[in-house]
Motif scaffolding. Structure first.
Motif, PDB file in Angstrom:
ATOM      1  N   LYS A  44     -52.786  13.979  -4.178  1.00  0.00           N
ATOM      2  CA  LYS A  44     -54.161  13.467  -4.219  1.00  0.00           C
ATOM      3  C   LYS A  44     -54.585  12.976  -2.836  1.00  0.00           C
ATOM      4  O   LYS A  44     -53.798  12.398  -2.093  1.00  0.00           O
ATOM      5  N   ASP A  45     -55.837  13.183  -2.531  1.00  0.00           N
ATOM      6  CA  ASP A  45     -56.413  12.718  -1.269  1.00  0.00           C
ATOM      7  C   ASP A  45     -57.907  12.497  -1.480  1.00  0.00           C
ATOM      8  O   ASP A  45     -58.513  13.085  -2.391  1.00  0.00           O
ATOM      9  N   TYR A  46     -58.487  11.660  -0.651  1.00  0.00           N
ATOM     10  CA  TYR A  46     -59.901  11.359  -0.814  1.00  0.00           C
ATOM     11  C   TYR A  46     -60.470  10.792   0.485  1.00  0.00           C
ATOM     12  O   TYR A  46     -59.730  10.352   1.369  1.00  0.00           O
ATOM     13  N   HIS A  47     -61.780  10.819   0.561  1.00  0.00           N
ATOM     14  CA  HIS A  47     -62.519  10.173   1.640  1.00  0.00           C
ATOM     15  C   HIS A  47     -63.476   9.172   1.016  1.00  0.00           C
ATOM     16  O   HIS A  47     -63.906   9.320  -0.134  1.00  0.00           O
ATOM     17  N   ILE A  48     -63.823   8.160   1.768  1.00  0.00           N
ATOM     18  CA  ILE A  48     -64.754   7.137   1.315  1.00  0.00           C
ATOM     19  C   ILE A  48     -66.067   7.293   2.069  1.00  0.00           C
ATOM     20  O   ILE A  48     -66.077   7.357   3.307  1.00  0.00           O
ATOM     21  N   LEU A  49     -67.149   7.369   1.327  1.00  0.00           N
ATOM     22  CA  LEU A  49     -68.474   7.515   1.917  1.00  0.00           C
ATOM     23  C   LEU A  49     -69.268   6.235   1.722  1.00  0.00           C
ATOM     24  O   LEU A  49     -69.352   5.699   0.606  1.00  0.00           O
TER      25      LEU A  49
END
Length: 409
Positions: free
Chosen positions: A141-146
């Protein structure tokens, strides 16, 4: 003439906002917002209890070295977490905001401003401004925060998440318990509507004969004025008209009992005894509330701090921890009884206890020992008896020989 497939148009009675909202709550069709949830006294009280307690406990940085933990007091990160975040919020306001978002939103988020690997400041960000962009891999799992369309990496933020399954956002109590919270909120709205209407009952008019359109219109207008909570407005029912109540009164519905039951159920969500909120909790109930409601939140925060605020070379030897012994200062008698046991069992020294009580040290480094005690050093295998002032090394004894049989030298 209407064909069979044509829909018949009927005049519908207008539904008041309160009836519509209450009906949606009972059918599970409405979602309570964070602002609406905070209008429920039990939710507000539980969050205040947890947030106030967390903000009162100091956070300390330790270094594990040579089998013991040394406190690091001159680190700038400790000051940011306990006093001044270098943002518009101080540390107390900072933690209160994070705790509220932790329970009622997707999580508590704070931007970590760094300067050459040094944490310069912590900036709380309302969770409404946070958007998560995740990948589709269920394993890696991976993600970016906007934030307002600007992209940030996960390590740029301190994240306090509740029941998270992806490490990016948590699950609020509103999502998990929407029906209970919705009923509690709409019960308040229903009670407010009763107050606004002056306690007038809902119902319908029964007529023994057909009324003209003019009579129906005049009756509706008079009825609207009656529910406007104006004491001068009355409705006169002519001969042949009768009022039939269509719902129970507030007494019959037992609103007060329902409100208490809802408050008890909401307290169970937070694992907080009801007496804590009522202000009648005993010392034992307060201790249980601290263990069940506060300690899990402290552990979540500690893990987040160790992951985001420590450098990679510091991980493994440095760690953050809440100084929970401060919570023992609430009961003077129990605290001093615990100190007495610690001194008598040689677990703590006098100056250590004075330090915990914020008192100056007396320079007393010795501990009390009884003359009948026998001291054993497992490293040197040496036994010392204070009563006889004798020492003996077990390793030098022959098999079957007793210490008492040897001549003192």
């Amino acid at each position: 003439m209407k064909w069979p497939w044509q829909k018949e148009e009927r005049a519908e009675e207008p539904i008041s906002n309160i009836d519509n909202v209450l009906l949606q709550a009972l059918l599970g069709g409405s979602t309570i917002s964070k602002k609406e949830a905070l209008n429920i006294p039990s939710i507000k009280s539980c969050i205040n209890f947890i947030a106030d307690t967390v903000s009162m406990i100091p956070i300390k940085l330790y270094q594990a070295k040579d089998g013991k933990a040394d406190e690091i007091t001159d680190d700038n990160r400790v000051k940011l977490l306990n006093d001044d975040t270098k943002d518009t919020l101080d540390a107390v306001q900072f933690w209160r905001a994070l705790i509220a978002d932790y329970f009622l939103g997707k999580g508590g988020y704070a931007y970590i401003k760094k300067y050459r690997n040094q944490v310069a400041s912590l900036h709380y960000v309302e969770e409404e401004f946070i958007s998560i962009q995740e990948n589709t891999d269920p394993i890696f799992k991976d993600y970016h925060i906007l934030v307002n369309g600007k992209n940030y990496l996960p390590f740029d933020f301190l994240k306090i998440l509740r029941n998270s399954k992806d490490g990016a956002e948590g699950i609020s109590i509103i999502e998990e318990n929407n029906l209970l919270i919705s009923v509690a909120y709409n019960s308040l709205i229903f009670e407010e509507n009763l107050v606004k209407k002056g306690g007038n009952k809902k119902g319908f008019i029964k007529s023994q004969r057909r009324l003209s359109e003019e009579a129906i219109t005049a009756l509706k207008n008079a009825w609207k004025k009656l529910y406007s909570n104006n004491s001068d407005n009355v409705v006169v029912l002519n001969d042949g008209l009768d009022f039939q109540e269509s719902s129970n009164t507030s007494v019959e519905m037992q609103l007060n009992e329902n409100k208490k039951s809802n408050a008890d159920e909401i307290c169970k969500i937070f694992n907080i005894p009801v007496n804590i909120i009522n202000g009648t909790a005993s010392s034992k109930e307060y201790t249980n509330a601290f263990k069940m409601a506060i300690m899990p939140v402290l552990r979540v925060i500690e893990c987040a701090l160790n992951r985001e605020l420590l450098l990679e070379k510091e991980k493994g030897s440095f760690y953050y921890a809440f100084d929970t012994k401060e919570m023992l200062k609430g009961d003077l008698k129990e605290r001093f009884e615990a100190y007495k046991v610690a001194i008598e069992s040689n677990f703590m020294g006098i100056d250590e206890i004075r330090f915990m009580e914020d008192l100056p040290a007396l320079g007393i480094e010795w501990i009390k020992l009884g003359l009948d005690s026998v001291l054993y050093d497992p490293k040197t295998k040496e036994i010392y008896t204070p009563n006889t002032n004798q020492s003996q090394n077990i390793g030098n004894l022959k098999g079957g020989e007793n210490i008492e049989d040897r001549d003192p030298e």
